[in-house]
Motif scaffolding. Sequence first.
Motif, PDB file in Angstrom:
ATOM      1  N   HIS A 197      40.116 -31.003  45.234  1.00  0.00           N
ATOM      2  CA  HIS A 197      40.764 -30.759  45.283  1.00  0.00           C
ATOM      3  C   HIS A 197      41.450 -29.038  45.651  1.00  0.00           C
ATOM      4  CE1 HIS A 197      41.591 -32.199  40.901  1.00  0.00           C
ATOM      5  NE2 HIS A 197      40.045 -33.546  40.948  1.00  0.00           N
ATOM      6  N   GLY A 256      44.924 -27.096  44.560  1.00  0.00           N
ATOM      7  CA  GLY A 256      45.628 -25.852  43.883  1.00  0.00           C
ATOM      8  C   GLY A 256      45.124 -24.497  44.707  1.00  0.00           C
ATOM      9  N   ASN A 267      43.844 -24.021  40.069  1.00  0.00           N
ATOM     10  CA  ASN A 267      43.064 -24.873  39.377  1.00  0.00           C
ATOM     11  C   ASN A 267      42.174 -24.270  39.248  1.00  0.00           C
ATOM     12  OD1 ASN A 267      42.350 -25.129  41.787  1.00  0.00           O
ATOM     13  ND2 ASN A 267      42.753 -27.014  42.115  1.00  0.00           N
TER      14      ASN A 267
END
Length: 200
Positions: A19, A21, A85
Motif C-alpha cells: 500500500h 498512500g 492511509n
Amino acid sequence: MILLLLRHGQTEADILNVHEGSADFPMTDLGHAQAERMAQYISSRFNPDIIISSSMTRTKQTTEHIAKSLNTEVVFEPRLVEWNNGVLAGLKREEAIKKYPMPPNGRPITEAIEKGESELAFRHRVEEAIYEILERHKESEQVLIVSHGGTISHLINVLLNNSITDGMIFPTADLGLHCIEIKNGKKIIHFLNYSLDRFQ
C-alpha cells in the motif's frame, strides 16, 4: 483556463506490491522514463503558466522532468498529497488484508483508518486546495497539477460538482493526464486519463 491533472510515474511501491498512500516511495527507473516521455508530450502541446505539485517524493520527481522541459514556475502544495492511509502505508497488501480487514459493508466516509484520515477529511482537504488554486491563478491560461490517483479522482469530482456519496471514481494510470477547460462557468472535458503507454 485549461486545467491539466497529471499523476506521477511508477514507484517502488508498485514493484513491492505494498500500500502506498502516505508512504513516500520514490519512482522507479521506468517511472522516470514515463515522466520524461510525458514531459515531451506536454511541452509539445501545452504551455502551463505554473506547475502545482504535491509535496511527496514521487510527484516532486515527476515535476522535475516536466519543469525541465517547460522552464515553468513550480509551487509545492502539501494539500495535494495522497490519502493518508495510516497503518496501511508501506504494508504488504496480503498482510494488510489479515491485520486490517475492510468492514463487511465498507468503511464509513467519516471514519478514519488507524493513524490516517477519513475519506471525507481527504475530500475536504482536496476541495479546499483546488478552490484556492482556481482563485489564486484565475488569470492563468493553463495550470498543471501533478498529484496522485486518489487525489485526482477527488479533484475531478469537485470540479464536476459530484457529491462524495455519488460513488464516482476516476482512475488514473501512471503518468495519466486529464484536461479540463473552465470557460464562462462551464467545465469542458477534453480528455480523461490519457496515457502514452496505452497509445503507443
